[in-house]
Design an enzyme around this catalytic site. Sequence first.
Site, PDB file in Angstrom:
ATOM      1  CB  CYS A  21      -0.973  -0.022   1.169  1.00  0.00           C
ATOM      2  SG  CYS A  21      -0.168  -0.208   2.723  1.00  0.00           S
TER       3      CYS A  21
HETATM    4  C1  UN1 Z   1       1.128  -2.489   3.480  1.00  0.00           C
HETATM    5  O1  UN1 Z   1       1.467  -2.592   2.303  1.00  0.00           O
HETATM    6  O2  UN1 Z   1      -0.074  -2.681   3.828  1.00  0.00           O
HETATM    7  O3  UN1 Z   1       6.011   0.473   5.038  1.00  0.00           O
HETATM    8  C2  UN1 Z   1       2.048  -2.217   4.600  1.00  0.00           C
HETATM    9  C3  UN1 Z   1       6.026  -0.585   4.401  1.00  0.00           C
HETATM   10  C4  UN1 Z   1       5.828  -1.875   5.149  1.00  0.00           C
HETATM   11  C5  UN1 Z   1       4.372  -2.097   5.407  1.00  0.00           C
HETATM   12  C6  UN1 Z   1       3.472  -1.953   4.223  1.00  0.00           C
HETATM   13  N1  UN1 Z   1       6.569  -1.813   6.392  1.00  0.00           N
HETATM   14  O4  UN1 Z   1       6.202  -0.618   3.206  1.00  0.00           O
END
Ligand code: UN1
Length: 518
Positions: free
Chosen positions: A287
Amino acid sequence: MARRITSLLDGRPDDGAPGGTLETRNPADLRQTVAEVSLGDAATFVEACRRAHAAQPAWAATPAPVRGRAVQQLGRLVEANMDTLARLITREIGKPIRESLGEVQEVIDTCTFFLGEGRRLYGMTVPSEMPDKQLFTFRTPVGTAAIVTAGNFPVAVPSWYLVPALLCGNAVVWKPAEYTPATAHAFAQLFLHAGFPEGTVQMVLADGQQTFAGLEGALDEGVLDKVGFTGSTEVGRRIGELCGRHLQSPCLELGGKNPLVIMPDADLDLAVEGALFSGFGTAGQRCTSLGTVIVHRDVHDDFVARFTKAVAEAPIGDPFEPVVYGPMISERFAERFEGWLELIRDHHAVHGSSAVGRIAAGSSREGFVGDPAHGLYYHPTVVDGVTADDDLYATETFGPIVGVATFDTFDEAMALANGHGYGLSSSIYTTDPLHALRFRERVSAGMVSVNNSTSGAEAHLPFGGNGKSGNGSRQSGVWVLDQFTRWQSMNWDYSGRLQKAQMDVADVTADLGFRLDD
Ligand code: UN1
């Protein structure tokens, strides 16, 4: 060999498959079955909430330092099982093994942080307006929390919810992504062996519709007090509406269209390295993955030349080898990604690989690591010439595609960084502190990187977004405690008489007409 996986109610397999069955396959080699899954349904979900609800009061009455001890044991167990768990993640969703190990490390870090919180979980003593009276604040657990998570981080993101929720004295019902059942089952086993009492950790495997119906049922019945959800904006909105009807505020971690701004004074090599990892790490399925590079016109051509070279040379393939990325998580992710590739228009210039779409016999990629024939592998795609009017600019594209837009003024850069309405993560590459600080002030994202990737947040800083990325809730570090506890205030009057607040308060006399001599 395929594992048979079911929901775990009170730690025991829930036989039967009222929600149907499914099979998951290794996305790097679809000939291999990873798990055969019996799904629960809405009734399974409600039953899990009932059991968690019944177990919660005794857990809440357990001293917080003792609860912290269970979190500590969980961290130890995860550490002792690190390699097995990481390999399972790589086999089930194709995440490169180094990233899978990093993900497991994130769980350990989360446990390390929260085991100590069991000895803090501070409230305050606050002075009263009146003598012989003392004010206090306490954190009290919310009750039963249902945690519904996506499968791109099948253990780290769940741990961000489950660990603090349990530490705070809640019971949890975890609904992992149904396409990561083997990892979910393994992770649940570690919780069940860590010392959390029976009933406090439930795991339900069900599809989205049944889960939503289960949430509705459990909320109506009064056996669910908090919902945590990581997933799409669309589903987050529905969960927000549902919880709102029950006067609950869910913890929502939704999508992103994360910008990476490159100022003319940036170290371009560093920016290229950052954009490569931000955009293509985890095959762009975080995300926090990079959506659009927003680059100053003066350095646009230079950046695009270096970036497309780096992307073209990036090793892609077998996730057990040192690659930048492996296959897509599952067929569902691959299909959706093919849809997003259709957002590329004639005015765009496409770079990054020898073709667009699936890496296959007639559409090979030079330097591919391993054999792509049976995997869900996709070419990396860089789309230059993106403007604010493009669908590609405003759509979260969960996969290995990065847009490039150009700006002349800082205001234009900010308009592009914020204009899509998401606000999760962001990054600026610059050597001028003024640009970094102005960017921080004006970007709508909840997370800001300076000369670093849009992804890769550390496990003890607040994680979360604004706008279409969430409802303002934050996970991780001390900030998540506000999701899983409620403040209770207490006043204690030991004066032996009724002292009325605001009325029986002593005053001090002042001479407010007093002025200094000129
Ligand atoms: C996600 O993709 O839901 O900051 C979380 C980051 C990771 C977590 C991603 N530590 O990219």
